[in-house]
Design a protein around this motif. Structure first.
Motif, PDB file in Angstrom:
ATOM      1  N   ALA B  94      15.103  73.005  21.674  1.00 15.72           N
ATOM      2  CA  ALA B  94      13.810  72.947  20.991  1.00 15.72           C
ATOM      3  C   ALA B  94      13.998  72.587  19.527  1.00 15.72           C
ATOM      4  CB  ALA B  94      13.100  74.293  21.121  1.00 15.72           C
ATOM      5  N   LYS B  95      15.042  73.132  18.918  1.00 16.97           N
ATOM      6  CA  LYS B  95      15.334  72.830  17.523  1.00 16.97           C
ATOM      7  C   LYS B  95      15.588  71.327  17.353  1.00 16.97           C
ATOM      8  CE  LYS B  95      19.090  73.528  14.186  1.00 16.97           C
ATOM      9  NZ  LYS B  95      18.604  72.478  13.364  1.00 16.97           N
ATOM     10  N   GLY B  96      16.375  70.766  18.297  1.00 21.15           N
ATOM     11  CA  GLY B  96      16.666  69.337  18.256  1.00 21.15           C
ATOM     12  C   GLY B  96      15.405  68.504  18.340  1.00 21.15           C
ATOM     13  N   VAL B  97      14.507  68.888  19.259  1.00 22.40           N
ATOM     14  CA  VAL B  97      13.253  68.150  19.453  1.00 22.40           C
ATOM     15  C   VAL B  97      12.406  68.233  18.189  1.00 22.40           C
ATOM     16  CG1 VAL B  97      11.075  68.119  20.731  1.00 22.40           C
ATOM     17  CG2 VAL B  97      13.223  68.456  21.949  1.00 22.40           C
ATOM     18  N   LEU B  98      12.285  69.442  17.630  1.00 26.25           N
ATOM     19  CA  LEU B  98      11.446  69.630  16.438  1.00 26.25           C
ATOM     20  C   LEU B  98      12.034  68.869  15.249  1.00 26.25           C
ATOM     21  CD1 LEU B  98       8.941  70.958  15.343  1.00 26.25           C
ATOM     22  CD2 LEU B  98      10.249  73.023  14.880  1.00 26.25           C
ATOM     23  N   ASP B  99      13.366  68.915  15.097  1.00 28.77           N
ATOM     24  CA  ASP B  99      14.034  68.153  14.033  1.00 28.77           C
ATOM     25  C   ASP B  99      13.644  66.682  14.117  1.00 28.77           C
ATOM     26  OD1 ASP B  99      15.487  69.922  12.483  1.00 28.77           O
ATOM     27  OD2 ASP B  99      17.184  69.982  13.855  1.00 28.77           O
ATOM     28  N   GLU B 100      13.714  66.151  15.375  1.00 31.78           N
ATOM     29  CA  GLU B 100      13.427  64.733  15.584  1.00 31.78           C
ATOM     30  C   GLU B 100      11.968  64.409  15.236  1.00 31.78           C
ATOM     31  OE1 GLU B 100      15.820  62.690  16.415  1.00 31.78           O
ATOM     32  OE2 GLU B 100      14.571  60.878  16.602  1.00 31.78           O
ATOM     33  N   ILE B 101      11.040  65.268  15.682  1.00 29.76           N
ATOM     34  CA  ILE B 101       9.617  65.026  15.412  1.00 29.76           C
ATOM     35  C   ILE B 101       9.373  65.013  13.901  1.00 29.76           C
ATOM     36  CG2 ILE B 101       7.278  65.965  15.639  1.00 29.76           C
ATOM     37  CD1 ILE B 101       8.058  67.078  18.345  1.00 29.76           C
ATOM     38  N   LEU B 102       9.932  66.006  13.206  1.00 32.97           N
ATOM     39  CA  LEU B 102       9.719  66.098  11.759  1.00 32.97           C
ATOM     40  C   LEU B 102      10.310  64.890  11.048  1.00 32.97           C
ATOM     41  CD1 LEU B 102      10.401  69.905  11.268  1.00 32.97           C
ATOM     42  CD2 LEU B 102       8.197  68.736  11.163  1.00 32.97           C
ATOM     43  N   LYS B 103      11.469  64.444  11.528  1.00 34.47           N
ATOM     44  CA  LYS B 103      12.113  63.287  10.912  1.00 34.47           C
ATOM     45  C   LYS B 103      11.224  62.056  11.084  1.00 34.47           C
ATOM     46  CE  LYS B 103      15.548  60.625  12.337  1.00 34.47           C
ATOM     47  NZ  LYS B 103      16.645  60.467  13.311  1.00 34.47           N
ATOM     48  N   LEU B 104      10.700  61.885  12.312  1.00 32.17           N
ATOM     49  CA  LEU B 104       9.859  60.723  12.585  1.00 32.17           C
ATOM     50  C   LEU B 104       8.527  60.813  11.856  1.00 32.17           C
ATOM     51  CD1 LEU B 104      10.611  60.260  16.374  1.00 32.17           C
ATOM     52  CD2 LEU B 104      11.260  58.725  14.524  1.00 32.17           C
ATOM     53  N   MET B 105       8.095  62.029  11.551  1.00 38.77           N
ATOM     54  CA  MET B 105       6.870  62.179  10.764  1.00 38.77           C
ATOM     55  C   MET B 105       7.127  61.828   9.301  1.00 38.77           C
ATOM     56  SD  MET B 105       5.246  65.745  12.161  1.00 38.77           S
ATOM     57  CE  MET B 105       3.718  65.772  11.211  1.00 38.77           C
ATOM     58  N   GLY B 106       8.409  61.669   8.957  1.00 32.28           N
ATOM     59  CA  GLY B 106       8.760  61.353   7.583  1.00 32.28           C
ATOM     60  C   GLY B 106       8.685  62.568   6.681  1.00 32.28           C
ATOM     61  N   ILE B 107       8.970  63.721   7.232  1.00 33.83           N
ATOM     62  CA  ILE B 107       8.888  64.943   6.445  1.00 33.83           C
ATOM     63  C   ILE B 107      10.268  65.571   6.340  1.00 33.83           C
ATOM     64  CG2 ILE B 107       8.071  67.335   6.535  1.00 33.83           C
ATOM     65  CD1 ILE B 107       5.426  66.137   7.595  1.00 33.83           C
ATOM     66  N   LYS B 108      10.644  65.868   5.107  1.00 35.58           N
ATOM     67  CA  LYS B 108      11.933  66.531   4.910  1.00 35.58           C
ATOM     68  C   LYS B 108      11.755  68.008   5.193  1.00 35.58           C
ATOM     69  CE  LYS B 108      14.678  63.811   1.673  1.00 35.58           C
ATOM     70  NZ  LYS B 108      13.988  63.217   0.531  1.00 35.58           N
ATOM     71  N   ALA B 109      12.494  68.493   6.162  1.00 38.13           N
ATOM     72  CA  ALA B 109      12.363  69.899   6.520  1.00 38.13           C
ATOM     73  C   ALA B 109      13.632  70.342   7.217  1.00 38.13           C
ATOM     74  CB  ALA B 109      11.165  70.116   7.446  1.00 38.13           C
ATOM     75  N   SER B 110      13.904  71.623   7.180  1.00 44.24           N
ATOM     76  CA  SER B 110      15.026  72.134   7.964  1.00 44.24           C
ATOM     77  C   SER B 110      14.513  73.187   8.927  1.00 44.24           C
ATOM     78  CB  SER B 110      16.104  72.710   7.044  1.00 44.24           C
ATOM     79  OG  SER B 110      15.638  73.880   6.434  1.00 44.24           O
ATOM     80  N   VAL B 111      15.100  73.183  10.102  1.00 42.23           N
ATOM     81  CA  VAL B 111      14.658  74.089  11.166  1.00 42.23           C
ATOM     82  C   VAL B 111      15.782  75.057  11.502  1.00 42.23           C
ATOM     83  CG1 VAL B 111      13.794  74.243  13.527  1.00 42.23           C
ATOM     84  CG2 VAL B 111      13.231  72.257  12.120  1.00 42.23           C
ATOM     85  N   GLN B 112      15.437  76.309  11.655  1.00 43.20           N
ATOM     86  CA  GLN B 112      16.417  77.314  12.022  1.00 43.20           C
ATOM     87  C   GLN B 112      15.931  78.038  13.270  1.00 43.20           C
ATOM     88  OE1 GLN B 112      17.126  80.020   8.820  1.00 43.20           O
ATOM     89  NE2 GLN B 112      19.213  80.395   9.490  1.00 43.20           N
ATOM     90  N   ALA B 113      16.786  78.118  14.283  1.00 46.10           N
ATOM     91  CA  ALA B 113      16.400  78.824  15.509  1.00 46.10           C
ATOM     92  C   ALA B 113      16.843  80.275  15.402  1.00 46.10           C
ATOM     93  CB  ALA B 113      17.041  78.160  16.724  1.00 46.10           C
ATOM     94  N   LYS B 114      15.912  81.182  15.655  1.00 46.03           N
ATOM     95  CA  LYS B 114      16.237  82.610  15.610  1.00 46.03           C
ATOM     96  C   LYS B 114      15.743  83.274  16.890  1.00 46.03           C
ATOM     97  CE  LYS B 114      13.902  83.615  11.959  1.00 46.03           C
ATOM     98  NZ  LYS B 114      13.324  84.296  10.813  1.00 46.03           N
ATOM     99  N   ALA B 115      16.313  84.413  17.222  1.00 42.84           N
ATOM    100  CA  ALA B 115      15.812  85.179  18.364  1.00 42.84           C
ATOM    101  C   ALA B 115      14.478  85.802  17.987  1.00 42.84           C
ATOM    102  CB  ALA B 115      16.818  86.266  18.738  1.00 42.84           C
ATOM    103  N   GLY B 116      13.583  85.878  18.975  1.00 42.31           N
ATOM    104  CA  GLY B 116      12.271  86.458  18.711  1.00 42.31           C
ATOM    105  C   GLY B 116      12.275  87.953  18.969  1.00 42.31           C
ATOM    106  N   ASP B 117      11.070  88.544  18.992  1.00 44.35           N
ATOM    107  CA  ASP B 117      10.958  89.980  19.222  1.00 44.35           C
ATOM    108  C   ASP B 117      11.254  90.330  20.677  1.00 44.35           C
ATOM    109  OD1 ASP B 117      10.259  90.235  16.637  1.00 44.35           O
ATOM    110  OD2 ASP B 117       8.093  90.129  17.015  1.00 44.35           O
ATOM    111  N   LYS B 118      10.942  89.388  21.578  1.00 39.66           N
ATOM    112  CA  LYS B 118      11.201  89.645  22.988  1.00 39.66           C
ATOM    113  C   LYS B 118      12.440  88.886  23.422  1.00 39.66           C
ATOM    114  CE  LYS B 118       6.397  89.622  23.173  1.00 39.66           C
ATOM    115  NZ  LYS B 118       5.556  88.460  23.067  1.00 39.66           N
ATOM    116  N   THR B 119      12.984  89.277  24.582  1.00 40.36           N
ATOM    117  CA  THR B 119      14.244  88.686  24.993  1.00 40.36           C
ATOM    118  C   THR B 119      14.101  87.205  25.324  1.00 40.36           C
ATOM    119  OG1 THR B 119      13.752  89.621  27.152  1.00 40.36           O
ATOM    120  CG2 THR B 119      15.466  90.702  25.866  1.00 40.36           C
ATOM    121  N   ASP B 120      12.926  86.805  25.806  1.00 34.92           N
ATOM    122  CA  ASP B 120      12.786  85.405  26.202  1.00 34.92           C
ATOM    123  C   ASP B 120      12.014  84.605  25.157  1.00 34.92           C
ATOM    124  OD1 ASP B 120      10.355  86.554  26.581  1.00 34.92           O
ATOM    125  OD2 ASP B 120       9.888  85.444  28.408  1.00 34.92           O
ATOM    126  N   GLU B 121      12.139  84.999  23.901  1.00 39.21           N
ATOM    127  CA  GLU B 121      11.379  84.326  22.851  1.00 39.21           C
ATOM    128  C   GLU B 121      12.332  83.725  21.829  1.00 39.21           C
ATOM    129  OE1 GLU B 121       7.400  86.017  21.252  1.00 39.21           O
ATOM    130  OE2 GLU B 121       8.881  86.364  19.701  1.00 39.21           O
TER     131      GLU B 121
END
Lengths: 78, 276
Positions: B94-121
């Motif tokens: 998901a991080k890879g996909v979001l990185d790609e979308i943001l890049k193609l949108m022409g927006i400089k951003a960094s994405v960090q994947a973290k564990a959520g509150d639930k186990t499957d989040e």
């Protein structure tokens, strides 16, 4: 802009090779025409148009920094 | 058995206090509600919620130790939480996909994947100079990004994948707080005027937050009525019989036309994905 639509469409469909995006200039707006394989049409439109709406929302956000508007049209044929 | 008794404005707050005092996570304790508490009217008659939190015994203790058959002990051991490997893999993707979308949108951003509150989040935390642009009006751009990333990642690996959440600058938290404030304010208004209050159009996830914020108030019932983008949330105060009957009639109507859609208050345990 065109690349963004192409990437999203190719990621969503089952048949990425059939994805085509054409850009034409309208009055004050760029029109992006998206063509996908017939069986993939539902995937780029989504339930109640939710996927198509999301793509348009992201396009508008990306376009808001440039002066030009962007219109996405999903072409149904073939 | 170890236990503590705590108080709070709501049951959730009392549980929170108990957890910090015991220094454990939620699924390690059992909670007995001693008093539900009352919010009171304009601060009068307010009562704190009281709970008793007891440490859960480790599951292994429940099985009679039988040294001769070690296998039985292994089988009876606590069920393992869902392996995180799948979730982690999906998060990376998901991080890879979001990185790609943001890049193609022409927006400089960094994405960090973290564990959520639930186990499957998985939470994808975006940092960017263009935060406002990525959030959009009422968070709609953020919502669109999250939806598309979920679709793209989920599409390829079966229907029930992990839950992916996209967040920017703690927007989700801020939004939840402001919705909860609004819910409580409208709740007070409904009680004061003894009239049902209708909340403006909200997304399914937003409605769920409002339902949850008001569910502990014994003087208020919340319901959702209508279909699709016409779906509205009603806050019904105790004693407004008219509002209640209207809601009930509409509910019955709907049940006749569509037998399975109950359209009532969503179960707070359900994930927002299932909330119509």
């Amino acid at each position: 802009m065109k690349e963004l639509v192409r990437y999203l469409a190719k990621s969503l469909v089952n048949n990425p090779d059939a994805v085509e995006v054409q850009e034409t200039d309208g009055e004050g707006a760029a029109i992006l025409e998206l063509k996908v394989a017939k069986e993939d049409l539902g995937r780029v439109i989504g339930k109640q148009g939710r996927t198509a709406k999301s793509i348009r929302t992201i396009l508008n956000a990306a376009a808001s920094r440039t002066q030009r508007k962007v219109v996405l049209e999903i072409i149904e044929e073939r | 058995m170890d236990y503590v008794e705590t108080e709070g404005d709501t049951i959730d707050q009392a549980i929170e206090t108990a957890l910090t005092r015991l220094g454990v996570v939620r699924d390690k304790i059992t909670v007995d509600i001693l008093s539900e508490g009352k919010r009171g009217i304009l601060g009068f008659g307010a009562q704190k919620a009281r709970i008793r939190a007891a440490l859960r015994k480790p599951t292994i203790e429940l099985t009679t130790p039988e040294p001769a058959h070690e296998t039985t002990v292994v089988i009876a051991a606590a069920p393992k939480p869902i392996p995180d490997a799948e979730t982690t893999a999906a998060g990376e993707k998901a991080k890879g996909v979001l990185d790609e979308i943001l890049k193609l949108m022409g927006i400089k951003a960094s994405v960090q994947a973290k564990a959520g509150d639930k186990t499957d989040e998985v939470v994808l935390e975006v940092s960017s100079d263009n935060g406002g642009l990525l959030i959009g009006r009422k968070g709609q751009t953020l919502e669109a990004l999250q939806y598309l990333v979920t679709r793209i990642v989920g599409e390829r690996q079966g229907s029930e994948g992990p839950h992916i959440v996209v967040d920017i600058e703690n927007y989700r938290d801020r939004r939840r707080k402001s919705l909860e404030d609004m819910a409580l304010r409208l709740g007070e208004k409904a009680k004061r005027q003894r009239k049902t209050v209708t909340v403006d159009a909200l997304s399914a996830a937003d409605r769920r937050i409002v339902h949850a914020a008001l569910q502990d108030d014994p003087w208020i019932t919340t319901k959702s009525l209508g279909q699709g983008s016409y779906r509205r949330l009603l806050i019904i105060p105790e004693g407004d019989r008219k509002g209640k009957e209207e809601a009930k009639a509409a509910l019955l109507d709907k049940q006749e036309s569509k037998s399975q859609d109950k359209g009532g208050r969503p179960d707070p345990g359900r994930s927002s994905r299932n909330d119509g």
